[in-house]
Design a protein around this motif. Structure first.
Motif, PDB file in Angstrom:
ATOM      1  N   ASP A  88       0.827  -1.210   0.000  1.00 56.63           N
ATOM      2  CA  ASP A  88       0.000   0.000   0.000  1.00 56.63           C
ATOM      3  C   ASP A  88       0.861   1.260   0.000  1.00 56.63           C
ATOM      4  OD1 ASP A  88      -2.392   1.410  -0.016  1.00 56.63           O
ATOM      5  OD2 ASP A  88      -2.486   1.515   2.165  1.00 56.63           O
ATOM      6  N   VAL A  89       1.802   1.333  -0.945  1.00 58.63           N
ATOM      7  CA  VAL A  89       2.753   2.445  -1.011  1.00 58.63           C
ATOM      8  C   VAL A  89       2.188   3.575  -1.858  1.00 58.63           C
ATOM      9  CG1 VAL A  89       4.988   3.148  -1.971  1.00 58.63           C
ATOM     10  CG2 VAL A  89       4.813   1.054  -0.617  1.00 58.63           C
ATOM     11  N   SER A  90       2.231   4.784  -1.318  1.00 58.66           N
ATOM     12  CA  SER A  90       1.853   5.985  -2.063  1.00 58.66           C
ATOM     13  C   SER A  90       3.038   6.936  -2.090  1.00 58.66           C
ATOM     14  CB  SER A  90       0.639   6.662  -1.431  1.00 58.66           C
ATOM     15  OG  SER A  90      -0.513   5.825  -1.508  1.00 58.66           O
ATOM     16  N   LEU A  91       3.277   7.530  -3.247  1.00 56.06           N
ATOM     17  CA  LEU A  91       4.461   8.368  -3.438  1.00 56.06           C
ATOM     18  C   LEU A  91       4.134   9.493  -4.398  1.00 56.06           C
ATOM     19  CD1 LEU A  91       8.102   7.306  -4.185  1.00 56.06           C
ATOM     20  CD2 LEU A  91       6.822   8.514  -5.952  1.00 56.06           C
ATOM     21  N   THR A  92       4.652  10.693  -4.101  1.00 56.43           N
ATOM     22  CA  THR A  92       4.526  11.822  -5.009  1.00 56.43           C
ATOM     23  C   THR A  92       5.909  12.382  -5.293  1.00 56.43           C
ATOM     24  OG1 THR A  92       2.319  12.425  -4.186  1.00 56.43           O
ATOM     25  CG2 THR A  92       3.572  14.126  -5.358  1.00 56.43           C
ATOM     26  N   LEU A  93       6.265  12.441  -6.571  1.00 53.49           N
ATOM     27  CA  LEU A  93       7.481  13.101  -7.028  1.00 53.49           C
ATOM     28  C   LEU A  93       7.041  14.381  -7.709  1.00 53.49           C
ATOM     29  CD1 LEU A  93      10.563  13.164  -7.662  1.00 53.49           C
ATOM     30  CD2 LEU A  93      10.030  11.921  -9.771  1.00 53.49           C
ATOM     31  N   ASN A  94       7.355  15.510  -7.098  1.00 52.19           N
ATOM     32  CA  ASN A  94       6.890  16.782  -7.629  1.00 52.19           C
ATOM     33  C   ASN A  94       7.647  17.173  -8.885  1.00 52.19           C
ATOM     34  OD1 ASN A  94       4.948  17.328  -5.519  1.00 52.19           O
ATOM     35  ND2 ASN A  94       6.706  17.681  -4.171  1.00 52.19           N
ATOM     36  N   ASP A  95       7.024  18.009  -9.690  1.00 48.42           N
ATOM     37  CA  ASP A  95       7.639  18.483 -10.917  1.00 48.42           C
ATOM     38  C   ASP A  95       8.908  19.279 -10.582  1.00 48.42           C
ATOM     39  OD1 ASP A  95       8.025  19.040 -13.579  1.00 48.42           O
ATOM     40  OD2 ASP A  95       6.514  20.614 -13.670  1.00 48.42           O
ATOM     41  N   GLY A  96      10.042  18.874 -11.156  1.00 49.51           N
ATOM     42  CA  GLY A  96      11.304  19.571 -10.917  1.00 49.51           C
ATOM     43  C   GLY A  96      11.977  19.241  -9.607  1.00 49.51           C
ATOM     44  N   GLU A  97      11.544  18.197  -8.932  1.00 48.74           N
ATOM     45  CA  GLU A  97      12.088  17.826  -7.620  1.00 48.74           C
ATOM     46  C   GLU A  97      13.120  16.714  -7.733  1.00 48.74           C
ATOM     47  OE1 GLU A  97      10.261  16.622  -3.252  1.00 48.74           O
ATOM     48  OE2 GLU A  97       9.353  15.691  -5.016  1.00 48.74           O
ATOM     49  N   ILE A  98      14.095  16.722  -6.809  1.00 52.91           N
ATOM     50  CA  ILE A  98      14.979  15.569  -6.618  1.00 52.91           C
ATOM     51  C   ILE A  98      14.597  14.925  -5.298  1.00 52.91           C
ATOM     52  CG2 ILE A  98      17.340  14.727  -6.371  1.00 52.91           C
ATOM     53  CD1 ILE A  98      18.302  17.047  -8.033  1.00 52.91           C
ATOM     54  N   LEU A  99      14.080  13.725  -5.375  1.00 57.97           N
ATOM     55  CA  LEU A  99      13.607  12.974  -4.216  1.00 57.97           C
ATOM     56  C   LEU A  99      14.528  11.786  -4.002  1.00 57.97           C
ATOM     57  CD1 LEU A  99      11.483  12.286  -2.040  1.00 57.97           C
ATOM     58  CD2 LEU A  99      10.132  11.180  -3.843  1.00 57.97           C
ATOM     59  N   CYS A 100      15.083  11.680  -2.802  1.00 55.13           N
ATOM     60  CA  CYS A 100      16.000  10.592  -2.472  1.00 55.13           C
ATOM     61  C   CYS A 100      15.266   9.528  -1.666  1.00 55.13           C
ATOM     62  CB  CYS A 100      17.188  11.136  -1.666  1.00 55.13           C
ATOM     63  SG  CYS A 100      18.404   9.870  -1.229  1.00 55.13           S
ATOM     64  N   LEU A 101      15.403   8.279  -2.079  1.00 55.19           N
ATOM     65  CA  LEU A 101      14.786   7.148  -1.388  1.00 55.19           C
ATOM     66  C   LEU A 101      15.882   6.262  -0.826  1.00 55.19           C
ATOM     67  CD1 LEU A 101      12.412   5.294  -0.655  1.00 55.19           C
ATOM     68  CD2 LEU A 101      12.488   4.395  -2.997  1.00 55.19           C
ATOM     69  N   ILE A 102      15.870   6.073   0.483  1.00 57.59           N
ATOM     70  CA  ILE A 102      16.870   5.233   1.130  1.00 57.59           C
ATOM     71  C   ILE A 102      16.177   4.155   1.964  1.00 57.59           C
ATOM     72  CG2 ILE A 102      18.579   7.092   1.204  1.00 57.59           C
ATOM     73  CD1 ILE A 102      17.976   7.421   4.189  1.00 57.59           C
ATOM     74  N   GLY A 103      16.961   3.163   2.379  1.00 56.71           N
ATOM     75  CA  GLY A 103      16.432   2.078   3.195  1.00 56.71           C
ATOM     76  C   GLY A 103      17.380   0.898   3.173  1.00 56.71           C
ATOM     77  N   HIS A 104      17.139  -0.052   4.054  1.00 54.24           N
ATOM     78  CA  HIS A 104      18.030  -1.207   4.149  1.00 54.24           C
ATOM     79  C   HIS A 104      17.876  -2.101   2.916  1.00 54.24           C
ATOM     80  CE1 HIS A 104      14.650  -3.910   5.026  1.00 54.24           C
ATOM     81  NE2 HIS A 104      14.196  -2.981   5.859  1.00 54.24           N
ATOM     82  N   ASN A 105      18.833  -2.986   2.712  1.00 49.88           N
ATOM     83  CA  ASN A 105      18.750  -3.948   1.613  1.00 49.88           C
ATOM     84  C   ASN A 105      17.498  -4.804   1.783  1.00 49.88           C
ATOM     85  OD1 ASN A 105      21.155  -3.096   0.465  1.00 49.88           O
ATOM     86  ND2 ASN A 105      22.395  -4.607   1.544  1.00 49.88           N
ATOM     87  N   GLY A 106      16.751  -4.956   0.696  1.00 52.50           N
ATOM     88  CA  GLY A 106      15.534  -5.750   0.758  1.00 52.50           C
ATOM     89  C   GLY A 106      14.310  -4.973   1.212  1.00 52.50           C
TER      90      GLY A 106
END
Length: 237
Positions: A23-41
């Motif tokens: 149930d993942v929701s995500l918004t990448l805005n116009d002109g944005e740099i969005l960084c996604l981090i997290g553990h392996n897996g």
């Protein structure tokens, strides 16, 4: 206000009956740099594959600049202006860099009359490719292969760039040389970038916002400065 570059709502996806994204929701805005981090897996690469249409979700919707693609596959996502640089580079080892670029341009349907300009644009962003453009990709270093992989994506002049772990196997200085020209495209072309990265120091330096994923869910959203405290950052992992 312009529509978000990407807007995913309620994505659920997995393999063999096991959900990786929940149930993942995500918004990448116009002109944005969005960084996604997290553990392996945690599900980061799976999320990028779903966003690009390489893996079909069992639930959820996706909009690109406010429009829902008629079909959710790499061809329609590419036509909508989305490009993916996959983890592991994915270059063809027996082809020269020029041949890889030619194949990418053919696949994107770029007419021959416009191909030279596209290649020149990429070489302006990543000029070191000129040094090895006639060599077979299998003979290149990891950093050179990563440049080719990113260059191949940029040939399509994407409005949205999905980058999956571009620093893997690269020295920090080489990663800087690679990522900063890409980040500059946000200013030059208004490109939106979703960056999955473990080199948090360099990634945070160019990012507007950070998402932290754990076990297929987002557990933090905020500005990079909110994670300056190393102890707090480690808690999220």
């Amino acid at each position: 206000m312009s529509a978000p570059a990407l807007q995913a709502t309620g994505l659920t996806a997995g393999f063999g009956g096991r959900d990786v994204l929940q149930d993942v929701s995500l918004t990448l805005n116009d002109g944005e740099i969005l960084c996604l981090i997290g553990h392996n897996g945690a599900g980061k690469s799976t999320l990028l594959r779903v966003l690009f249409g390489l893996h079909r979700p069992s639930a959820g919707t996706l909009r690109v600049f406010g429009q829902q693609p008629a079909q959710h596959n790499p061809a329609t996502m590419g036509a909508a202006g989305v490009a993916l640089v996959p983890e592991g580079r994915g270059v063809f080892p027996d082809l020269t860099v020029e041949e890889i670029f030619g194949l990418a341009l053919w696949s994107a349907g770029v007419p021959k009359s416009g191909q030279r300009e596209r290649i020149d644009d990429v070489l302006d962003v990543l000029p070191r490719i000129k040094e090895f453009r006639t060599r077979r990709a299998g003979t290149l270093s990891g950093g050179q292969q990563q440049m080719v992989s990113i260059g191949r994506a940029l040939l399509t002049r994407p409005r949205v760039l999905l980058l999956d772990e571009p620093s893997i196997g690269l020295a920090p200085k080489l990663f800087q040389d690679l990522i900063r020209p890409i980040a500059a495209l946000r200013q030059a072309r208004g490109m939106s970038i979703l960056l999955v990265e473990q080199n948090v120091r360099e990634a945070f330096a160019i990012s507007d916002r950070v998402l932290v994923m754990r076990s297929g869910r987002f557990i933090f959203e905020g500005a990079p400065s909110e994670l300056d405290d190393h102890a707090k950052l480690m808690e999220l992992f």
